[in-house]
Design a protein around this motif. Structure first.
Motif, PDB file in Angstrom:
ATOM      1  N   GLY A  89      37.417  40.790  47.652  1.00 55.93           N
ATOM      2  CA  GLY A  89      37.895  39.768  48.583  1.00 55.93           C
ATOM      3  C   GLY A  89      38.311  40.338  49.923  1.00 55.93           C
ATOM      4  O   GLY A  89      39.224  39.821  50.572  1.00 55.93           O
ATOM      5  N   GLY A  90      37.665  41.422  50.349  1.00 50.81           N
ATOM      6  CA  GLY A  90      37.976  42.047  51.628  1.00 50.81           C
ATOM      7  C   GLY A  90      39.060  43.100  51.560  1.00 50.81           C
ATOM      8  O   GLY A  90      39.252  43.858  52.519  1.00 50.81           O
ATOM      9  N   SER A  91      39.777  43.197  50.441  1.00 55.08           N
ATOM     10  CA  SER A  91      40.834  44.204  50.269  1.00 55.08           C
ATOM     11  C   SER A  91      40.275  45.414  49.528  1.00 55.08           C
ATOM     12  O   SER A  91      39.572  45.262  48.512  1.00 55.08           O
ATOM     13  CB  SER A  91      42.016  43.626  49.493  1.00 55.08           C
ATOM     14  OG  SER A  91      42.590  42.532  50.182  1.00 55.08           O
ATOM     15  N   LEU A 174      38.155  38.589  39.334  1.00 57.65           N
ATOM     16  CA  LEU A 174      38.406  39.264  40.609  1.00 57.65           C
ATOM     17  C   LEU A 174      37.826  38.484  41.781  1.00 57.65           C
ATOM     18  O   LEU A 174      36.853  37.738  41.617  1.00 57.65           O
ATOM     19  CB  LEU A 174      37.776  40.661  40.589  1.00 57.65           C
ATOM     20  CG  LEU A 174      38.396  41.697  39.645  1.00 57.65           C
ATOM     21  CD1 LEU A 174      37.431  42.846  39.417  1.00 57.65           C
ATOM     22  CD2 LEU A 174      39.709  42.220  40.212  1.00 57.65           C
ATOM     23  N   PRO A 175      38.397  38.677  42.967  1.00 59.26           N
ATOM     24  CA  PRO A 175      37.715  38.170  44.166  1.00 59.26           C
ATOM     25  C   PRO A 175      36.348  38.847  44.299  1.00 59.26           C
ATOM     26  O   PRO A 175      36.071  39.839  43.617  1.00 59.26           O
ATOM     27  CB  PRO A 175      38.657  38.576  45.306  1.00 59.26           C
ATOM     28  CG  PRO A 175      39.973  38.848  44.662  1.00 59.26           C
ATOM     29  CD  PRO A 175      39.679  39.338  43.281  1.00 59.26           C
ATOM     30  N   GLN A 476      46.700  35.948  37.398  1.00 52.13           N
ATOM     31  CA  GLN A 476      46.156  34.601  37.460  1.00 52.13           C
ATOM     32  C   GLN A 476      45.720  34.262  38.879  1.00 52.13           C
ATOM     33  O   GLN A 476      46.290  34.747  39.857  1.00 52.13           O
ATOM     34  CB  GLN A 476      47.229  33.590  37.004  1.00 52.13           C
ATOM     35  CG  GLN A 476      47.707  33.776  35.575  1.00 52.13           C
ATOM     36  CD  GLN A 476      46.732  33.253  34.542  1.00 52.13           C
ATOM     37  OE1 GLN A 476      45.667  32.721  34.889  1.00 52.13           O
ATOM     38  NE2 GLN A 476      47.066  33.379  33.272  1.00 52.13           N
ATOM     39  N   GLY A 477      44.677  33.445  38.976  1.00 44.90           N
ATOM     40  CA  GLY A 477      44.196  33.031  40.308  1.00 44.90           C
ATOM     41  C   GLY A 477      43.574  34.145  41.102  1.00 44.90           C
ATOM     42  O   GLY A 477      43.578  34.121  42.337  1.00 44.90           O
ATOM     43  N   LYS A 478      43.022  35.173  40.414  1.00 46.50           N
ATOM     44  CA  LYS A 478      42.336  36.297  41.046  1.00 46.50           C
ATOM     45  C   LYS A 478      43.263  37.105  41.954  1.00 46.50           C
ATOM     46  O   LYS A 478      42.827  37.719  42.944  1.00 46.50           O
ATOM     47  CB  LYS A 478      41.104  35.831  41.836  1.00 46.50           C
ATOM     48  CG  LYS A 478      40.053  35.138  40.977  1.00 46.50           C
ATOM     49  CD  LYS A 478      38.771  34.873  41.734  1.00 46.50           C
ATOM     50  CE  LYS A 478      37.715  34.268  40.812  1.00 46.50           C
ATOM     51  NZ  LYS A 478      36.440  34.047  41.489  1.00 46.50           N
ATOM     52  N   ALA A 479      44.550  37.114  41.621  1.00 42.60           N
ATOM     53  CA  ALA A 479      45.492  37.952  42.360  1.00 42.60           C
ATOM     54  C   ALA A 479      45.309  39.401  41.939  1.00 42.60           C
ATOM     55  O   ALA A 479      45.095  39.711  40.757  1.00 42.60           O
ATOM     56  CB  ALA A 479      46.919  37.496  42.086  1.00 42.60           C
ATOM     57  N   ILE A 480      45.365  40.316  42.899  1.00 42.33           N
ATOM     58  CA  ILE A 480      45.197  41.744  42.586  1.00 42.33           C
ATOM     59  C   ILE A 480      46.338  42.554  43.190  1.00 42.33           C
ATOM     60  O   ILE A 480      46.922  42.180  44.219  1.00 42.33           O
ATOM     61  CB  ILE A 480      43.844  42.278  43.097  1.00 42.33           C
ATOM     62  CG1 ILE A 480      43.702  42.083  44.613  1.00 42.33           C
ATOM     63  CG2 ILE A 480      42.689  41.643  42.355  1.00 42.33           C
ATOM     64  CD1 ILE A 480      42.448  42.741  45.195  1.00 42.33           C
TER      65      ILE A 480
END
Length: 484
Positions: A89-91, A174-175, A476-480
């Motif tokens: 997700g860009g990170s 994952l994003p 949850q919610g694709k948080a990393i």
């Protein structure tokens, strides 16, 4: 080791099954759209958004076009890329290093990684190509024609990220994942003056002598048709997804772990110093490379002990390579200057003659001893001579013998390094254990010092590889979250 019921595995007759497993492999083109990539350029791939991604077996394939008529010879495939980075997700989740090629070389030398002779360009090819063609004088090893016209010939993995645990990553959690590769500069090549593989000591036509054609020093390469092959699994039953949801509900996140080696590079002055903060520092490794390797293209670097033109006047030869009886006979192995790591000695000097064998004749007393210093603690508590350097390095990599160096002069001239362990020993088959030195609470200063009267403190660069553990937490919610 016991099974869940307390019964040893060797006495257990239980058989685990998982139904509805399917596999497929997907071909990805670069998202940058480039089909030819020059040195220092970037290649990007966007991965699929669902399924189980097999990080270990997914590969990037490519071919290589080198400047013709300069006697160009290619390094192992991994040396063409100076950095591998993974983003979600860009990170950035795996930052890699600008010296990925150094890390790869050391891992191969230590036996932590193996190179495939078919797609990895494992060996230095002195007189013929990967496709079986004999190279005439000044002809370059290039793969933009014949079989290489429309076929990719080489492959690399995702570097340290390929060994992530667990190996199968559910990308649904994952994003969007992106793989970014940075192409190395042209100094990773060699330019040889030989023809038909003439051995060291053959006047002007040995492969160990740099090509003397006008402008040969400007030789370069292009990466052709980079393509990623992504291996994916899927599970038909809902048991796996239910287990993941249960784990997230109980703990709040899932954890994945991988190594990330930080590289600190400087000119060697007899010591080097840097600061480091890490959750788990597993190992420190130092290698020394001649400054000339980064400033100019050279001929092939011989692996000590191979065939020579004249066994009476061209330095050490050994019967283990079939090189002790007849001039020009036996096995002759080489490497590029970028892969050569030496003990930084005054004698033999950094520019001593390879052709006469003086370059790897270690006949001067005085030594070059090393010792690490972490904050105020000396590790080990003695200055390491050559034997101690070798034994501590094997301990640090948990091996009984070096994968590449067979004899002492090869260790000193071709494959030298000095490492210390800072965590418990591991094998590839162990369950992941994070046991490295935690320096997150302080900005730890690391220093490598040397002693001895035979040191060279002017003509080498030092690369310190700090191997660390990184934890990727997925919620949850694709948080990393990255913990390093």
């Amino acid at each position: 080791m016991e099974s869940a019921g307390g019964i040893p595995h060797v006495l257990s007759y239980n058989l685990s099954t998982m139904n509805s497993v399917s596999f497929n492999s997907f071909q990805l083109s670069p998202s940058t759209g480039a089909t030819n990539v020059l040195p220092n350029g970037q290649i990007r791939f966007s991965l699929p958004n669902n399924g189980l991604f097999d990080a270990k077996t997914s590969k990037i394939t490519f071919s290589v076009k080198a400047t013709e008529d300069f006697g160009v010879r290619l390094p192992p495939a991994s040396q063409f890329f100076s950095r591998i980075e993974i983003r979600a997700g860009g990170s950035t989740i795996y930052a890699g290093s600008n010296f990925n090629h150094i890390i790869e070389s050391v891992k191969v030398n230590m036996g932590q990684k193996k190179v495939c002779g078919v797609t990895g360009h494992k060996d230095f090819l002195d007189c013929s190509t990967q496709t079986g063609k004999l190279l005439a004088l000044n002809k370059s090893e290039t793969y933009d024609a014949e079989l290489g016209t429309d076929q990719n010939l080489f492959a690399i993995d995702l570097g340290e990220f390929a060994d992530i645990q667990p190996r199968l990553i559910s990308v649904d959690l994952l994003p969007s994942l992106e793989v970014i590769l940075t192409v190395n500069d042209a100094k990773c090549l060699s330019i040889v003056n030989g023809t038909s593989g003439q051995p060291r000591g053959t006047a002007t036509n040995a492969v160990t002598i740099a090509n003397d054609t006008a402008s040969a020093g400007t030789a370069t390469f292009e990466i052709l048709r980079p393509t990623m092959y992504v291996n994916m699994y899927s599970l038909g039953s809902g048991a796996y997804n239910q287990a993941i949801r249960s784990r997230m509900n109980d703990v709040g996140y899932l954890s994945m772990c991988f190594e990330n080696t930080l590289v600190f590079n400087s000119s060697w002055t007899g010591s080097t110093r840097f600061s480091l903060s890490a959750m788990s520092l597993k190992r420190l490794t130092a290698v020394w490379r001649k400054k000339s390797a980064a400033s100019a293209l050279t001929g092939a670097i011989p692996i000590v002990g191979g065939a020579v033109a004249d066994m009476d006047g061209d330095g050490a030869v050994y019967g283990i390579y079939g090189s002790s009886n007849v001039n020009g006979a036996g096995v002759a192995e080489y490497q590029t200057a970028g892969e050569q790591f030496c003990l930084p000695t005054s004698e033999p000097a950094h520019n001593a003659s390879i052709e006469t064998g003086v370059a790897f004749h270690y006949d001067t007393a005085g030594g070059v001893n090393f010792q690490w210093k972490l904050q105020s603690a000396l590790v080990p508590n003695y200055a390491c001579d050559v034997a101690s350097q070798a034994e501590l390095t094997k301990h640090a990599y948990n091996v009984d013998e070096f994968a590449k160096a067979r004899i002492l002069p090869q260790f000193l001239f071709n494959y030298h390094c000095f490492a210390i362990p800072l965590g418990l020993p591991e094998t590839p088959y162990d369950k992941k254990l994070i046991s490295g030195l935690n320096s997150n609470s302080t900005n730890m200063f690391v220093e490598l010092t040397s002693s001895g009267s035979n040191r060279d403190v002017d003509n080498y660069d030092v690369f310190v590889l700090a191997c660390t553990d990184v934890i990727l937490r997925v919620g949850q919610g694709k948080a990393i979250e990255i913990i390093s």
